[in-house]
Motif scaffolding. Structure first.
Motif, PDB file in Angstrom:
ATOM      1  N   LYS A   1       3.129   4.156  19.405  1.00 23.28           N
ATOM      2  CA  LYS A   1       2.186   4.722  18.424  1.00 23.28           C
ATOM      3  C   LYS A   1       1.862   3.738  17.296  1.00 23.28           C
ATOM      4  O   LYS A   1       0.743   3.715  16.798  1.00 23.28           O
ATOM      5  CB  LYS A   1       2.760   6.021  17.824  1.00 23.28           C
ATOM      6  CG  LYS A   1       1.825   6.603  16.783  1.00 23.28           C
ATOM      7  CD  LYS A   1       2.051   8.042  16.449  1.00 23.28           C
ATOM      8  CE  LYS A   1       0.996   8.485  15.418  1.00 23.28           C
ATOM      9  NZ  LYS A   1       1.214   9.810  14.902  1.00 23.28           N
TER      10      LYS A   1
ATOM     11  N   MET B   1       6.578   2.034  -2.837  1.00 24.36           N
ATOM     12  CA  MET B   1       5.759   1.359  -3.862  1.00 24.36           C
ATOM     13  C   MET B   1       5.192   2.309  -4.906  1.00 24.36           C
ATOM     14  O   MET B   1       4.827   1.893  -6.011  1.00 24.36           O
ATOM     15  CB  MET B   1       4.584   0.620  -3.196  1.00 24.36           C
ATOM     16  CG  MET B   1       4.995  -0.523  -2.311  1.00 24.36           C
ATOM     17  SD  MET B   1       3.564  -1.398  -1.641  1.00 24.36           S
ATOM     18  CE  MET B   1       2.885  -0.204  -0.503  1.00 24.36           C
TER      19      MET B   1
ATOM     20  N   LEU C   1      -1.535  -1.610  10.588  1.00 23.13           N
ATOM     21  CA  LEU C   1      -2.351  -1.379   9.385  1.00 23.13           C
ATOM     22  C   LEU C   1      -1.700  -2.019   8.167  1.00 23.13           C
ATOM     23  O   LEU C   1      -0.470  -2.079   8.063  1.00 23.13           O
ATOM     24  CB  LEU C   1      -2.488   0.131   9.130  1.00 23.13           C
ATOM     25  CG  LEU C   1      -3.135   0.935  10.254  1.00 23.13           C
ATOM     26  CD1 LEU C   1      -3.162   2.417   9.890  1.00 23.13           C
ATOM     27  CD2 LEU C   1      -4.542   0.426  10.551  1.00 23.13           C
ATOM     28  N   GLY C   2      -2.520  -2.475   7.238  1.00 23.58           N
ATOM     29  CA  GLY C   2      -1.997  -3.040   5.991  1.00 23.58           C
ATOM     30  C   GLY C   2      -0.964  -4.115   6.303  1.00 23.58           C
ATOM     31  O   GLY C   2      -1.222  -5.060   7.043  1.00 23.58           O
TER      32      GLY C   2
ATOM     33  N   GLU D   1      10.319   7.498  12.032  1.00 26.10           N
ATOM     34  CA  GLU D   1       9.994   8.586  11.095  1.00 26.10           C
ATOM     35  C   GLU D   1       8.906   8.169  10.108  1.00 26.10           C
ATOM     36  O   GLU D   1       8.253   9.016   9.505  1.00 26.10           O
ATOM     37  CB  GLU D   1      11.260   9.049  10.343  1.00 26.10           C
ATOM     38  CG  GLU D   1      11.821   8.088   9.286  1.00 26.10           C
ATOM     39  CD  GLU D   1      12.535   6.836   9.820  1.00 26.10           C
ATOM     40  OE1 GLU D   1      12.630   6.691  11.065  1.00 26.10           O
ATOM     41  OE2 GLU D   1      12.987   5.999   9.013  1.00 26.10           O
ATOM     42  N   ALA D   2       8.675   6.864   9.957  1.00 25.98           N
ATOM     43  CA  ALA D   2       7.657   6.383   9.002  1.00 25.98           C
ATOM     44  C   ALA D   2       6.670   5.452   9.694  1.00 25.98           C
ATOM     45  O   ALA D   2       6.048   4.599   9.046  1.00 25.98           O
ATOM     46  CB  ALA D   2       8.345   5.670   7.842  1.00 25.98           C
ATOM     47  N   LEU D   3       6.498   5.629  11.006  1.00 26.29           N
ATOM     48  CA  LEU D   3       5.593   4.759  11.787  1.00 26.29           C
ATOM     49  C   LEU D   3       5.853   3.276  11.497  1.00 26.29           C
ATOM     50  O   LEU D   3       4.929   2.478  11.352  1.00 26.29           O
ATOM     51  CB  LEU D   3       4.113   5.113  11.521  1.00 26.29           C
ATOM     52  CG  LEU D   3       3.698   6.554  11.861  1.00 26.29           C
ATOM     53  CD1 LEU D   3       2.205   6.757  11.620  1.00 26.29           C
ATOM     54  CD2 LEU D   3       4.043   6.903  13.300  1.00 26.29           C
TER      55      LEU D   3
ATOM     56  N   GLY E   1       2.011  -0.158   7.922  1.00 26.89           N
ATOM     57  CA  GLY E   1       1.814  -0.768   6.600  1.00 26.89           C
ATOM     58  C   GLY E   1       3.111  -0.962   5.854  1.00 26.89           C
ATOM     59  O   GLY E   1       4.194  -0.660   6.363  1.00 26.89           O
ATOM     60  N   ALA E   2       2.977  -1.490   4.635  1.00 28.66           N
ATOM     61  CA  ALA E   2       4.123  -1.504   3.734  1.00 28.66           C
ATOM     62  C   ALA E   2       4.464  -0.049   3.424  1.00 28.66           C
ATOM     63  O   ALA E   2       3.629   0.848   3.590  1.00 28.66           O
ATOM     64  CB  ALA E   2       3.761  -2.258   2.462  1.00 28.66           C
TER      65      ALA E   2
ATOM     66  N   PRO F   1      -6.282  -1.034   5.192  1.00 28.66           N
ATOM     67  CA  PRO F   1      -6.804   0.135   4.460  1.00 28.66           C
ATOM     68  C   PRO F   1      -6.333   0.248   3.014  1.00 28.66           C
ATOM     69  O   PRO F   1      -6.499   1.304   2.401  1.00 28.66           O
ATOM     70  CB  PRO F   1      -6.251   1.302   5.290  1.00 28.66           C
ATOM     71  CG  PRO F   1      -4.951   0.788   5.820  1.00 28.66           C
ATOM     72  CD  PRO F   1      -5.101  -0.703   5.999  1.00 28.66           C
TER      73      PRO F   1
HETATM   74  N1  CAA Z   1       4.371   4.127   4.234  1.00 31.46           N
HETATM   75  C1  CAA Z   1       5.240   5.141   4.193  1.00 31.46           C
HETATM   76  N2  CAA Z   1       5.211   6.163   5.075  1.00 31.46           N
HETATM   77  C2  CAA Z   1       4.259   6.139   6.040  1.00 31.46           C
HETATM   78  C3  CAA Z   1       3.320   5.101   6.142  1.00 31.46           C
HETATM   79  C4  CAA Z   1       3.396   4.047   5.176  1.00 31.46           C
HETATM   80  N3  CAA Z   1       2.567   2.994   5.212  1.00 31.46           N
HETATM   81  N4  CAA Z   1       2.486   5.368   7.169  1.00 31.46           N
HETATM   82  C5  CAA Z   1       2.907   6.522   7.709  1.00 31.46           C
HETATM   83  N5  CAA Z   1       3.984   7.000   7.036  1.00 31.46           N
HETATM   84  C6  CAA Z   1       4.747   8.228   7.281  1.00 31.46           C
HETATM   85  C7  CAA Z   1       3.948   9.456   6.860  1.00 31.46           C
HETATM   86  O1  CAA Z   1       4.086   9.680   5.484  1.00 31.46           O
HETATM   87  C8  CAA Z   1       4.618  10.518   7.712  1.00 31.46           C
HETATM   88  O2  CAA Z   1       5.844  10.877   7.113  1.00 31.46           O
HETATM   89  P1  CAA Z   1       6.205  12.456   6.895  1.00 31.46           P
HETATM   90  O3  CAA Z   1       6.344  12.970   8.308  1.00 31.46           O
HETATM   91  O4  CAA Z   1       7.490  12.407   6.138  1.00 31.46           O
HETATM   92  O5  CAA Z   1       5.059  13.070   6.178  1.00 31.46           O
HETATM   93  C9  CAA Z   1       4.957   9.780   9.005  1.00 31.46           C
HETATM   94  O6  CAA Z   1       4.943   8.389   8.670  1.00 31.46           O
HETATM   95  C10 CAA Z   1       3.926  10.005  10.110  1.00 31.46           C
HETATM   96  O7  CAA Z   1       2.643   9.676   9.576  1.00 31.46           O
HETATM   97  P2  CAA Z   1       1.363  10.656   9.665  1.00 31.46           P
HETATM   98  O8  CAA Z   1       1.819  12.077   9.678  1.00 31.46           O
HETATM   99  O9  CAA Z   1       0.418  10.239   8.601  1.00 31.46           O
HETATM  100  O10 CAA Z   1       0.827  10.278  11.114  1.00 31.46           O
HETATM  101  P3  CAA Z   1      -0.691  10.416  11.650  1.00 31.46           P
HETATM  102  O11 CAA Z   1      -0.615  10.185  13.117  1.00 31.46           O
HETATM  103  O12 CAA Z   1      -1.293  11.682  11.168  1.00 31.46           O
HETATM  104  O13 CAA Z   1      -1.503   9.221  10.948  1.00 31.46           O
HETATM  105  C11 CAA Z   1      -1.838   6.937  10.200  1.00 31.46           C
HETATM  106  C12 CAA Z   1      -1.215   7.883  11.263  1.00 31.46           C
HETATM  107  C13 CAA Z   1      -3.376   7.002  10.292  1.00 31.46           C
HETATM  108  C14 CAA Z   1      -1.346   5.528  10.512  1.00 31.46           C
HETATM  109  C15 CAA Z   1      -1.375   7.403   8.792  1.00 31.46           C
HETATM  110  O14 CAA Z   1       0.041   7.547   8.808  1.00 31.46           O
HETATM  111  C16 CAA Z   1      -1.721   6.460   7.679  1.00 31.46           C
HETATM  112  O15 CAA Z   1      -2.854   6.387   7.269  1.00 31.46           O
HETATM  113  N6  CAA Z   1      -0.719   5.681   7.178  1.00 31.46           N
HETATM  114  C17 CAA Z   1      -0.896   4.778   6.052  1.00 31.46           C
HETATM  115  C18 CAA Z   1      -1.690   3.546   6.431  1.00 31.46           C
HETATM  116  C19 CAA Z   1      -1.861   2.663   5.227  1.00 31.46           C
HETATM  117  O16 CAA Z   1      -2.482   2.994   4.251  1.00 31.46           O
HETATM  118  N7  CAA Z   1      -1.268   1.425   5.299  1.00 31.46           N
HETATM  119  C20 CAA Z   1      -1.326   0.478   4.217  1.00 31.46           C
HETATM  120  C21 CAA Z   1      -0.102   0.584   3.354  1.00 31.46           C
HETATM  121  S1  CAA Z   1      -0.170  -0.380   1.865  1.00 31.46           S
HETATM  122  C22 CAA Z   1       0.172  -1.936   2.384  1.00 31.46           C
HETATM  123  O17 CAA Z   1       0.446  -2.194   3.520  1.00 31.46           O
HETATM  124  C23 CAA Z   1       0.126  -2.984   1.274  1.00 31.46           C
HETATM  125  C24 CAA Z   1       0.120  -4.381   1.779  1.00 31.46           C
HETATM  126  O18 CAA Z   1      -0.813  -5.118   1.715  1.00 31.46           O
HETATM  127  C25 CAA Z   1       1.293  -4.989   2.361  1.00 31.46           C
END
Ligand code: CAA
Length: 257
Positions: free
Chosen positions: A59, A70, A106-107, A23-25, A64-65, A130
């Motif tokens: 998929k 956060m 990612l991340g 649900e949260a990838l 990411g985190a 990202p």
């Molecule tokens: N955290 C929490 N929830 C996340 C998530 C994340 N990193 N990535 C995806 N999800 C959730 C979405 O919010 C969504 O939930 P809802 O259905 O409740 O809205 C669900 O997973 C499916 O995601 P999308 O609808 O966005 O799926 P998509 O196919 O359209 O896009 C994606 C895929 C391009 C990977 C996009 O989800 C995205 O950009 N995710 C975030 C990527 C990101 O920024 N990662 C870095 C996080 S910060 C980090 O990691 C800090 C560190 O250094 C450790």
């Protein structure tokens, strides 16, 4: 034991860990970290287990985190909790760990893959840091491990722009050991893990330790560390067995001692 965020399966001497928050990838939240640390500690303790594979879904390895976890935090919360500090324990796993990555890494997902000993990538894999697009930075070691893996130019471009790279670019840059068709990813990772699991266990740990030392030390110090561990392996029964087996033209039978 069953987990909320992970599926864990032991196939012979290989532990397969599948990140399981579809649900949260597979976003890495605190619960997932706690569960993963528990699995890895049990893996390290179990003399029957010799290699681990960490994978995600078709998929996403992990997107990411967990941003939602956060979002509301302030500096004092993050600093007081040493947020992400627990991941250092993951990197202290002593036995070999392979990341099998399909889809998004990612991340923190990319950072977790880089904390493993090597990355096998599906042809669908996409790697990126990202965090800058969220107004932050890598926080699980990405700025350091990515730079060591791919060099300054590509790492700097990736963290400053958030651009994702595909499996082919990741392989050219040295981030992944090789690319396999997505449908074969887990089988290929399990096969590779079984090969490692078939080696003398202490030698496998020592080999992991010395390659990792290349990231921590200068060349002369690293070579010295390697030589000391190499000498130490001559104190093991498995060295006697491995070299006798070669001379006798038969497979080695490892005792792990
Ligand atoms: N955290 C929490 N929830 C996340 C998530 C994340 N990193 N990535 C995806 N999800 C959730 C979405 O919010 C969504 O939930 P809802 O259905 O409740 O809205 C669900 O997973 C499916 O995601 P999308 O609808 O966005 O799926 P998509 O196919 O359209 O896009 C994606 C895929 C391009 C990977 C996009 O989800 C995205 O950009 N995710 C975030 C990527 C990101 O920024 N990662 C870095 C996080 S910060 C980090 O990691 C800090 C560190 O250094 C450790």
């Amino acid at each position: 034991m069953s987990y909320e965020t992970l599926l864990v399966e032991r196939r012979d001497a290989v532990t397969l860990v599948t990140l399981n928050r579809p649900e949260a990838l597979n976003a890495l939240n605190s619960r997932l970290l706690t569960e993963l640390l528990d699995v890895m500690a049990a893996f390290d303790r179990d003399p029957e287990q010799r290699c681990a594979v960490i994978t995600g879904s078709a998929k996403a390895f992990a997107a990411g985190a967990d941003i939602k976890e956060m979002q509301a935090q302030g500096f004092a919360d993050m600093y007081a909790d040493d947020f992400f500090g627990g991941w250092d324990r993951f990197t202290r796993t002593r036995k070999p760990v392979i990341a099998a990555v399909a889809g998004y890494a990612l991340g923190g997902g990319c950072e977790l893959a880089m904390m493993c000993d090597f990355i096998l990538a599906a042809d669908t894999a996409k790697f990126g840091q990202p965090e800058i697009k969220l107004g932050v930075s890598p926080g699980m070691g990405g700025s350091q491990r990515l730079t060591r893996a791919v060099g300054k130019a590509k790492a700097m471009e990736m963290v400053l722009t958030g651009r994702m790279i595909d499996a082919a670019e990741a392989e050219r840059a040295g981030l992944v050991s090789r690319i396999v068709p997505a449908d074969d990813l887990v089988d290929e990772a399990m096969k590779t893990a079984a090969t490692i699991a078939g080696m003398a266990p202490l030698a496998a740990q020592a080999n992991k330790e010395m390659v990792n030392a290349a990231f921590e030390s200068g060349l002369a110090q690293g070579v010295q560390f390697e030589r000391r561990l190499f000498h130490a392996l001559f104190g093991t029964q498995d060295q006697k067995e491995g070299m006798s087996a070669f001379v006798d033209k038969r497979p080695g039978k490892w005792s792990g001692r």
